[in-house]
Design a protein around this motif. Structure first.
Motif, PDB file in Angstrom:
ATOM      1  N   TYR A  16     -23.340 -14.870  13.950  1.00 18.28           N
ATOM      2  CA  TYR A  16     -23.228 -13.522  13.308  1.00 18.28           C
ATOM      3  C   TYR A  16     -21.400 -13.767  12.794  1.00 18.28           C
ATOM      4  O   TYR A  16     -20.974 -14.168  11.588  1.00 18.28           O
ATOM      5  N   LEU A  17     -20.766 -13.649  13.778  1.00 16.76           N
ATOM      6  CA  LEU A  17     -19.710 -13.150  13.933  1.00 16.76           C
ATOM      7  C   LEU A  17     -18.571 -14.402  14.018  1.00 16.76           C
ATOM      8  O   LEU A  17     -17.589 -13.980  14.194  1.00 16.76           O
ATOM      9  N   GLY A  18     -18.852 -15.515  14.382  1.00 16.96           N
ATOM     10  CA  GLY A  18     -18.471 -16.600  14.542  1.00 16.96           C
ATOM     11  C   GLY A  18     -17.085 -17.107  13.733  1.00 16.96           C
ATOM     12  O   GLY A  18     -16.478 -17.182  13.850  1.00 16.96           O
ATOM     13  N   TYR A  19     -17.753 -16.542  12.321  1.00 17.82           N
ATOM     14  CA  TYR A  19     -16.444 -16.783  11.506  1.00 17.82           C
ATOM     15  C   TYR A  19     -15.471 -16.017  11.161  1.00 17.82           C
ATOM     16  O   TYR A  19     -14.288 -16.442  11.571  1.00 17.82           O
ATOM     17  N   GLU A  20     -15.845 -14.352  11.389  1.00 16.70           N
ATOM     18  CA  GLU A  20     -15.057 -13.449  12.068  1.00 16.70           C
ATOM     19  C   GLU A  20     -13.628 -13.999  13.453  1.00 16.70           C
ATOM     20  O   GLU A  20     -12.727 -13.260  12.309  1.00 16.70           O
ATOM     21  N   MET A  21     -13.694 -14.206  14.115  1.00 18.02           N
ATOM     22  CA  MET A  21     -13.153 -14.239  14.621  1.00 18.02           C
ATOM     23  C   MET A  21     -12.638 -16.258  15.370  1.00 18.02           C
ATOM     24  O   MET A  21     -12.050 -16.136  15.905  1.00 18.02           O
ATOM     25  N   SER A  22     -12.896 -17.160  14.907  1.00 14.66           N
ATOM     26  CA  SER A  22     -12.544 -18.405  14.565  1.00 14.66           C
ATOM     27  C   SER A  22     -10.998 -18.568  14.321  1.00 14.66           C
ATOM     28  O   SER A  22     -10.211 -19.778  15.126  1.00 14.66           O
ATOM     29  N   ASP A  23     -10.822 -18.133  13.762  1.00 16.32           N
ATOM     30  CA  ASP A  23      -9.564 -18.257  13.580  1.00 16.32           C
ATOM     31  C   ASP A  23      -8.344 -17.557  14.374  1.00 16.32           C
ATOM     32  O   ASP A  23      -6.930 -18.600  14.589  1.00 16.32           O
ATOM     33  N   VAL A  24      -8.923 -17.070  15.589  1.00 10.69           N
ATOM     34  CA  VAL A  24      -7.542 -16.946  16.606  1.00 10.69           C
ATOM     35  C   VAL A  24      -7.757 -18.055  17.665  1.00 10.69           C
ATOM     36  O   VAL A  24      -6.561 -18.293  18.270  1.00 10.69           O
ATOM     37  N   PHE A  25      -8.513 -18.687  17.725  1.00  8.20           N
ATOM     38  CA  PHE A  25      -8.757 -20.406  18.360  1.00  8.20           C
ATOM     39  C   PHE A  25      -6.989 -21.109  17.596  1.00  8.20           C
ATOM     40  O   PHE A  25      -6.489 -21.618  18.800  1.00  8.20           O
ATOM     41  N   ASN A  26      -6.668 -20.698  16.443  1.00  8.33           N
ATOM     42  CA  ASN A  26      -5.585 -21.281  15.880  1.00  8.33           C
ATOM     43  C   ASN A  26      -3.985 -21.329  16.130  1.00  8.33           C
ATOM     44  O   ASN A  26      -3.091 -21.987  16.203  1.00  8.33           O
ATOM     45  N   ALA A  27      -4.081 -19.742  17.015  1.00  9.93           N
ATOM     46  CA  ALA A  27      -3.350 -19.546  17.536  1.00  9.93           C
ATOM     47  C   ALA A  27      -1.607 -20.337  18.257  1.00  9.93           C
ATOM     48  O   ALA A  27      -2.972 -20.397  19.371  1.00  9.93           O
ATOM     49  N   LYS A  28      -0.387 -20.393  18.552  1.00 14.05           N
ATOM     50  CA  LYS A  28       0.286 -21.497  18.455  1.00 14.05           C
ATOM     51  C   LYS A  28       0.165 -20.444  19.653  1.00 14.05           C
ATOM     52  O   LYS A  28       1.473 -21.087  20.744  1.00 14.05           O
ATOM     53  N   THR A  29       0.869 -18.862  19.407  1.00 10.64           N
ATOM     54  CA  THR A  29       1.910 -18.357  20.251  1.00 10.64           C
ATOM     55  C   THR A  29       1.653 -17.143  20.254  1.00 10.64           C
ATOM     56  O   THR A  29       0.850 -16.525  19.573  1.00 10.64           O
ATOM     57  N   LEU A  30       2.009 -16.283  21.102  1.00  9.08           N
ATOM     58  CA  LEU A  30       1.776 -14.688  21.259  1.00  9.08           C
ATOM     59  C   LEU A  30       1.443 -14.064  20.329  1.00  9.08           C
ATOM     60  O   LEU A  30       0.529 -13.353  20.061  1.00  9.08           O
ATOM     61  N   ILE A  31       2.719 -14.034  19.753  1.00  6.62           N
ATOM     62  CA  ILE A  31       2.717 -13.422  18.279  1.00  6.62           C
ATOM     63  C   ILE A  31       1.570 -13.845  17.718  1.00  6.62           C
ATOM     64  O   ILE A  31       0.921 -12.888  16.682  1.00  6.62           O
ATOM     65  N   ASP A  32       1.104 -15.416  17.555  1.00  4.45           N
ATOM     66  CA  ASP A  32       0.322 -15.251  16.762  1.00  4.45           C
ATOM     67  C   ASP A  32      -1.052 -15.482  17.343  1.00  4.45           C
ATOM     68  O   ASP A  32      -2.022 -14.847  15.665  1.00  4.45           O
ATOM     69  N   VAL A  33      -1.396 -14.706  17.798  1.00  3.29           N
ATOM     70  CA  VAL A  33      -2.362 -14.469  19.199  1.00  3.29           C
ATOM     71  C   VAL A  33      -2.446 -12.822  18.102  1.00  3.29           C
ATOM     72  O   VAL A  33      -4.123 -12.682  17.979  1.00  3.29           O
ATOM     73  N   ILE A  34      -1.606 -12.006  18.902  1.00  6.41           N
ATOM     74  CA  ILE A  34      -1.754 -11.193  18.117  1.00  6.41           C
ATOM     75  C   ILE A  34      -1.841 -10.173  16.726  1.00  6.41           C
ATOM     76  O   ILE A  34      -2.401  -9.420  16.195  1.00  6.41           O
ATOM     77  N   ASN A  35      -1.406 -11.423  16.243  1.00  4.90           N
ATOM     78  CA  ASN A  35      -1.373 -10.866  14.194  1.00  4.90           C
ATOM     79  C   ASN A  35      -2.914 -12.224  13.733  1.00  4.90           C
ATOM     80  O   ASN A  35      -3.521 -10.806  12.992  1.00  4.90           O
TER      81      ASN A  35
END
Length: 441
Positions: free
Chosen positions: A35-54
């Motif tokens: 049920y939570l997959g959609y809310e967290m899926s965008d984290v995999f698209n991060a390319k930099t550390l700052i992007d991961v944090i955001n």
């Protein structure tokens, strides 16, 4: 020198390529992980550390908005293990679920009446955001019981389904009438093109009675039992920065209700809309303009019940007039109308500098000009006859006062009002008038 080193480190963090290898969630007991997959899926698209944090912060906010977690923390760490990439990261969400049963107690202010609200909720019943809630409300004019079941759509909590069973008793002192509703409703909420839509079906058994022994004969004729089955659609576009006392943004709300199509002895088509705009300008002043209008059309020759008509007047609509005490009346009881319009121009200014303390920032001085009309229509005359009827005998008022904004709880107003355009039978409130509620013209 220190600032230069910090700038170099920031550029390295921003530009270094990374790979999010794993996104984990810990602390789940009842909640289903899928049920939570959609809310967290965008984290995999991060390319930099700052992007991961955001992106992790955005995912955390979405998880909290689901209304099933008491707390959500984020942990970012270097990937470990034989399959770990040199630039791999693991993101872990540590969650604390809400208790199986929670209780609430609060007060509510609406249209110059206050209520005490007690509630019991069973959040996340089946592990996918479902919620069962019971609410008891006791107020100065209304008492109600509501049992509601809430089911969101997986991947988009803004799309949801609500089923309600309710009973409520409400007093209408301006009409010397009381009403008891027993009903069931089903609602579907969904966003389309920046607007929030609600489709609703409602079946309600209504028992109407006289509030006092001296009620007019017209109100006594309306007493008895009626059954209403109605389909309605509401769409809302709201860009205001605050719903109670906005300083910028606008609101557009359009509602349609069709009764009698699915049974019942009430048969009509009802249209209602509201437009509000607020704009800041010099010295923290705010100018606001608002307009409301509505019409109700009978279907099949059936008369329109007194409870389905429009009412106008009071500190939350056309100020300077009594609450719902404009328009047709019989022996002092106000019967409502088939059509209405109401508009307002407002100027909100901050208090003078010596009064701008911590509490002083919640107050605004208020200058207003209100106008409106409510009447019955001659349905054989056409649209032009309706508009001409609404343009006759316009009530209007002007004045000034103070407005207090209590967060998202309520808005209070104390105004000195000067009513104008008063017609025979209207009840006026010349001088000081107090208003409390969450929806003001």
């Amino acid at each position: 020198m220190v600032e230069a080193e910090q700038e170099i480190k920031r550029e390295i963090l921003e530009n270094k390529d990374i790979v999010v290898q794993n996104v984990n969630i810990q602390g789940l007991r009842r909640t289903k992980e899928d049920y939570l997959g959609y809310e967290m899926s965008d984290v995999f698209n991060a390319k930099t550390l700052i992007d991961v944090i955001n992106k992790s912060h955005e995912a955390r906010q979405r998880l909290l908005q689901l209304g099933i977690f008491q707390q959500v923390e984020v942990l970012i760490d270097v990937s470990e293990g034989e399959d770990a990439f040199p630039n791999g990261l693991d993101v872990t969400f540590e969650v604390t679920e809400l208790k199986r049963v929670t209780g609430t107690y609060n007060t509510m202010v609406n249209n110059n009446e206050g209520s005490m609200v007690l509630g019991v909720k069973v959040p996340n019943m089946f592990g996918r955001g479902e919620r069962l809630a019971f609410q008891f409300s006791y107020g100065t004019k209304e008492t109600s019981y509501v049992l509601a079941f809430f089911k969101p759509q997986s991947g988009c909590f803004e799309r949801n389904f609500i089923l309600n069973l309710y009973k409520g008793t409400r007093q209408f002192p301006w009409s010397s009438m009381k009403k008891t509703d027993r009903g069931v409703s089903a609602e579907v909420h969904f966003p389309v093109w920046m607007m929030d839509h609600t489709l609703k079906w409602e079946a309600v058994w209504r028992a109407l009675g006289c509030l006092v022994h001296g009620a007019s004969f017209t109100v006594r004729e309306e007493s008895g039992h009626t059954l209403k089955s109605a389909l309605s659609h509401t769409m809302v576009l709201d860009t205001r920065n605050c719903p109670l006392l906005p300083s910028k943004g606008s609101l557009l709300q359009i509602s349609q209700e069709l009764a009698g199509f699915t049974g019942g002895d009430a048969s009509f088509l009802k249209e209602d809309f509201e437009l509000q705009m607020s704009r800041p300008f010099l010295w923290d002043f705010v100018f606001s303009a608002s307009l409301r209008a509505g019409m109700i059309f009978p279907i099949g020759g059936r008369p329109i019940s007194i409870t389905d008509r429009f009412y106008l007047g009071g500190p939350t609509t056309v100020r300077g007039f009594g609450m719902c005490r404009i328009g047709p009346q019989s022996e002092g009881d106000y019967l409502g109308g088939d059509a209405y319009w109401a508009g307002g121009l407002h100027l909100y200014t901050p208090l003078p500098l010596p009064f701008r303390s911590t509490w002083g920032t919640h107050f605004r001085t208020h200058f207003f000009l209100n106008a409106g009309n409510l009447c019955n229509l001659n349905y054989g005359g056409g649209v032009s006859a309706h508009l001409l009827r609404l343009a006759e005998c316009i009530r209007w008022s002007y004045g000034a006062g103070l407005t207090l904004h209590l967060g998202n709880i309520a808005r209070l107003e104390l105004n000195y009002c000067i009513p104008m355009g008063v017609q025979r039978g209207d009840r006026i409130c010349d001088g000081m008038q107090f208003g409390a509620g969450i929806r003001f013209l």
